[in-house]
Motif scaffolding. Structure first.
Motif, PDB file in Angstrom:
ATOM      1  N   TYR A   1       0.864  -1.184   0.000  1.00 55.86           N
ATOM      2  CA  TYR A   1       0.000   0.000   0.000  1.00 55.86           C
ATOM      3  C   TYR A   1       0.902   1.237   0.000  1.00 55.86           C
ATOM      4  CZ  TYR A   1      -3.035  -3.548   2.192  1.00 55.86           C
ATOM      5  OH  TYR A   1      -3.735  -4.686   2.492  1.00 55.86           O
TER       6      TYR A   1
ATOM      7  N   HIS B   1      -3.254   0.390  -3.679  1.00 56.99           N
ATOM      8  CA  HIS B   1      -2.992  -0.914  -3.088  1.00 56.99           C
ATOM      9  C   HIS B   1      -2.713  -1.920  -4.201  1.00 56.99           C
ATOM     10  CE1 HIS B   1      -5.097  -4.611  -0.991  1.00 56.99           C
ATOM     11  NE2 HIS B   1      -3.807  -4.809  -1.159  1.00 56.99           N
TER      12      HIS B   1
ATOM     13  N   ARG C   1      -5.154  -3.449  -6.727  1.00 60.49           N
ATOM     14  CA  ARG C   1      -6.315  -3.930  -5.981  1.00 60.49           C
ATOM     15  C   ARG C   1      -7.318  -2.821  -5.705  1.00 60.49           C
ATOM     16  NH1 ARG C   1      -6.792  -8.892  -3.108  1.00 60.49           N
ATOM     17  NH2 ARG C   1      -9.030  -9.142  -2.838  1.00 60.49           N
TER      18      ARG C   1
ATOM     19  N   GLY D   1      -4.545  -9.721   0.871  1.00 64.16           N
ATOM     20  CA  GLY D   1      -5.128  -8.525   0.279  1.00 64.16           C
ATOM     21  C   GLY D   1      -6.504  -8.243   0.797  1.00 64.16           C
ATOM     22  N   LEU D   2      -6.750  -8.678   2.018  1.00 73.16           N
ATOM     23  CA  LEU D   2      -8.098  -8.584   2.567  1.00 73.16           C
ATOM     24  C   LEU D   2      -8.337  -7.211   3.176  1.00 73.16           C
ATOM     25  CD1 LEU D   2      -7.962 -12.032   4.348  1.00 73.16           C
ATOM     26  CD2 LEU D   2      -8.869 -11.504   2.084  1.00 73.16           C
ATOM     27  N   ALA D   3      -9.335  -6.545   2.699  1.00 71.71           N
ATOM     28  CA  ALA D   3      -9.603  -5.175   3.132  1.00 71.71           C
ATOM     29  C   ALA D   3      -9.877  -5.120   4.622  1.00 71.71           C
ATOM     30  CB  ALA D   3     -10.789  -4.607   2.367  1.00 71.71           C
ATOM     31  N   GLY D   4      -8.990  -4.510   5.349  1.00 74.21           N
ATOM     32  CA  GLY D   4      -9.253  -4.240   6.750  1.00 74.21           C
ATOM     33  C   GLY D   4      -8.812  -5.321   7.707  1.00 74.21           C
ATOM     34  N   SER D   5      -8.896  -6.570   7.304  1.00 80.44           N
ATOM     35  CA  SER D   5      -8.615  -7.625   8.261  1.00 80.44           C
ATOM     36  C   SER D   5      -7.132  -7.940   8.373  1.00 80.44           C
ATOM     37  CB  SER D   5      -9.383  -8.892   7.898  1.00 80.44           C
ATOM     38  OG  SER D   5      -9.032  -9.314   6.597  1.00 80.44           O
ATOM     39  N   ASP D   6      -6.337  -7.442   7.407  1.00 80.58           N
ATOM     40  CA  ASP D   6      -4.897  -7.621   7.484  1.00 80.58           C
ATOM     41  C   ASP D   6      -4.265  -6.537   8.343  1.00 80.58           C
ATOM     42  OD1 ASP D   6      -3.582  -8.817   4.295  1.00 80.58           O
ATOM     43  OD2 ASP D   6      -4.711  -9.790   5.893  1.00 80.58           O
TER      44      ASP D   6
END
Lengths: 115, 117
Positions: free
Chosen positions: A33, A48, A55, A97-102
């Protein structure tokens, strides 16, 4: 030390020029990012990349572009530089590449000064 | 459009005391993530705590906890037993839960926390 490296640490250039900022993610991280932190605009998400593919885009100007290479390092290219582009540019990396959970791990930043 | 507001530009706390930093946000989305980041003088951003909007339970990480009020769109950070190393700029951030496209990732303007010995 987050494990994310950015080069150069400082960059001074003139208006109208083009620069390339480099980011190496943590070992094993597939996402990169880019963020810009300036006095005027605050902290802004730019773009990203996940495993070489774009992404998501945030507030990235058309004069700016990025790419992620097969070895997963990333470059942010800034062209036709203006005084207002002076800022601290961060890159961050995360495992997937998981939005928010990484959890994102930030590099130390590149300080760009446009004169 | 989503917004994140931190109304306290600067806060001070005595060492070992508790302080609460405020954050409010505005969104029409039902699923999202909220974060608090710390930026010490070294300027490196560090994730302090994360909250998933679908979870009612407030997140905690050691001395750091949040008070998440979804209906009020409020997300405050409580730091207990404050330490000198907690002195930093703290940013509240909102991120859409969507995985791709033009998802929103918005930061507040920050609160500078001073810890007094």
């Amino acid at each position: 030390d987050s494990g994310v490296t950015q080069t150069p640490k400082h960059l001074i250039t003139a208006t109208g020029q083009r620069v390339t900022l480099r980011c190496s993610p943590r070992s094993g991280d597939l996402s990169v990012y880019w963020y810009q932190q300036s006095l005027d605009q605050g902290l802004q998400f730019l773009i990203h990349y996940y495993n070489g593919e774009e992404r998501a885009k945030g507030n990235i100007l058309e004069r700016f572009s990025a790419q992620q290479f097969p070895d997963l390092h990333s470059e942010l290219n800034l062209s036709s530089l203006e005084l207002g582009d002076s800022a601290l540019y961060f890159c961050a990396s995360s495992v997937a590449g998981l939005a928010g959970s990484d959890t994102q791990y930030f590099g130390p930043g590149t300080r760009l000064t446009v004169l | 459009a989503q917004t994140v507001t931190q109304s306290q530009p600067e806060m001070s706390v005595q060492e070992a005391e508790t302080v609460t930093l405020s954050c409010t946000y505005d969104t029409s989305e039902s699923d999202y993530y909220l974060f608090w980041y710390k930026q010490p003088p070294s300027r490196q951003m560090i994730l302090v705590i994360r909250q998933e909007a679908y979870k009612q339970q407030n997140a905690t990480e050691n001395r750091f906890s949040v008070n998440f009020q979804k209906a009020a769109k409020s997300f405050s950070l409580k730091i207990s037993d404050s330490q000198l190393g907690d002195a930093a700029m703290y940013f509240c951030a909102y991120r859409s839960a969507r995985g791709s496209g033009t998802y929103k990732y918005i930061f507040g303007t920050g609160t500078r926390l001073k810890v007094l010995a």
